[in-house]
Scaffold this active site. Structure first.
Site, PDB file in Angstrom:
ATOM      1  N   HIS A   1       0.842  -1.198   0.000  1.00 28.65           N
ATOM      2  CA  HIS A   1       0.000   0.000   0.000  1.00 28.65           C
ATOM      3  C   HIS A   1       0.880   1.253   0.000  1.00 28.65           C
ATOM      4  O   HIS A   1       1.960   1.264   0.597  1.00 28.65           O
ATOM      5  CB  HIS A   1      -0.898   0.038   1.234  1.00 28.65           C
ATOM      6  CG  HIS A   1      -2.007  -0.963   1.210  1.00 28.65           C
ATOM      7  ND1 HIS A   1      -2.232  -1.848   2.235  1.00 28.65           N
ATOM      8  CD2 HIS A   1      -2.965  -1.218   0.281  1.00 28.65           C
ATOM      9  CE1 HIS A   1      -3.278  -2.608   1.943  1.00 28.65           C
ATOM     10  NE2 HIS A   1      -3.745  -2.242   0.766  1.00 28.65           N
TER      11      HIS A   1
ATOM     12  N   CYS B   1      -8.183   1.760  11.738  1.00 31.83           N
ATOM     13  CA  CYS B   1      -9.254   2.706  12.090  1.00 31.83           C
ATOM     14  C   CYS B   1      -9.657   3.566  10.907  1.00 31.83           C
ATOM     15  O   CYS B   1      -8.879   3.775   9.974  1.00 31.83           O
ATOM     16  CB  CYS B   1      -8.833   3.590  13.265  1.00 31.83           C
ATOM     17  SG  CYS B   1      -7.345   4.570  12.970  1.00 31.83           S
TER      18      CYS B   1
END
Length: 298
Positions: A167, A266
């Protein structure tokens, strides 16, 4: 609304299936109880950063459901529901969509193109512009969906597919206003060079020696990062020398076996009202224990 100022975070508990079915690099053996300890430690750190927690029940059908960041991109009051690049994860977006749209009443956008793929971990919002890593989990159609959803910002696709980086935010991350951190290794350095050639704004760059050096989360004027041992003594010393903000450290040794990072755990939100109760797939007896609104310890 000031960038990087949040008061809520959506998180998800870790299912038992995480032990044997989470996506890992090779044949990593995961201790699910240690992973849960790391998760709980991170929740405590988030609360120290003035974050209220909206904790969702784990879903055994989706072993990687604790990595909620990949399911939605939230900037200001706009949400883009993603289509994660790994097929086993695409069903995770259903509960996230419901909570953000129906319970929290965000302006939710959907990805229109059937072939679009997008992981939230590939979207780096600097407060000025948005970079999207195009590679293993995100394609060009996914980057286009980001540009369509967030029209107030320039969106810059960055090729990361020919590097060893999964990523974009594994390689480059935000550590302050107009400040970026770059992880150690050839892949992250190559990616930063590509970003440097295409960026619109000038950023202060901190080069870290450790491959985990970009695993950081900047919020509310504070920085959450990995421990001294994980960043190496040299890397930790650089943080002491270069950064003035309040810092918190947390370990993700076990979660990182499944590509877990701090930000992946999160979805950060700014909500200008008090949430009395958020409906999720948590059962009523679970709410007291697992829905932490305010600064109660989990």
């Amino acid at each position: 609304m000031a960038a990087f100022h949040y008061n809520y975070a959506i998180v998800s508990r870790i299912p038992n299936s995480f032990k044997d079915k989470a996506i890992t690099a090779g044949n990593e053996q995961i201790d699910v109880e240690k992973a849960r300890e790391e998760y709980k430690e991170l929740l405590v750190v988030l609360q120290k950063c003035d974050i209220n927690l909206i904790e969702l029940q784990e879903d055994e059908k989706y072993p990687d459901c604790c990595f909620v960041e990949d399911t939605a991109v939230v900037i200001g009051g706009t949400v883009l529901i993603t289509r994660p690049g790994h097929p086993s994860r695409q069903g995770e977006v259903g509960e996230i969509r419901r909570v953000l749209k129906n319970d929290l009443h965000f302006n939710v956008s959907e990805m229109k193109e059937a072939d679009a793929k997008l992981d939230g971990g590939d979207v780096l919002f600097t407060g000025k512009e948005i970079f999207v890593g195009v590679g293993k989990r995100t394609n060009n159609a996914g980057a286009t969906a980001v540009a369509t959803a967030f029209i107030d910002y320039d969106v810059v696709p960055i090729n990361i597919g020919d590097t060893d980086v999964l990523h974009l935010k594994d390689a480059v991350n935000v550590i302050g206003r107009e400040e970026l951190v770059v992880a150690g290794g050839d892949g992250p350095r190559t990616i930063m060079k590509r970003m440097d050639a295409l960026k619109t704004f000038n950023y202060k760059i901190l080069q870290m020696p450790s491959p985990l050096g970009a695993d950081m989360l900047y919020l509310n004027g504070r920085l959450i990062h990995r421990t001294n041992e994980e960043l190496t003594k040299e890397g930790y010393g650089l943080l002491d020398e270069k950064l003035q903000c309040t810092r918190h450290q947390t370990s993700l040794r076990e979660l990182s076996k499944a590509y877990g990072t701090i930000s992946s755990m999160c979805i950060l939100l700014r909500i200008n009202r008090r949430i009395q109760k958020v409906l999720s797939n948590v059962t009523e007896p679970d709410l007291t224990q697992f829905l932490s609104i305010g600064h109660q310890k989990p």
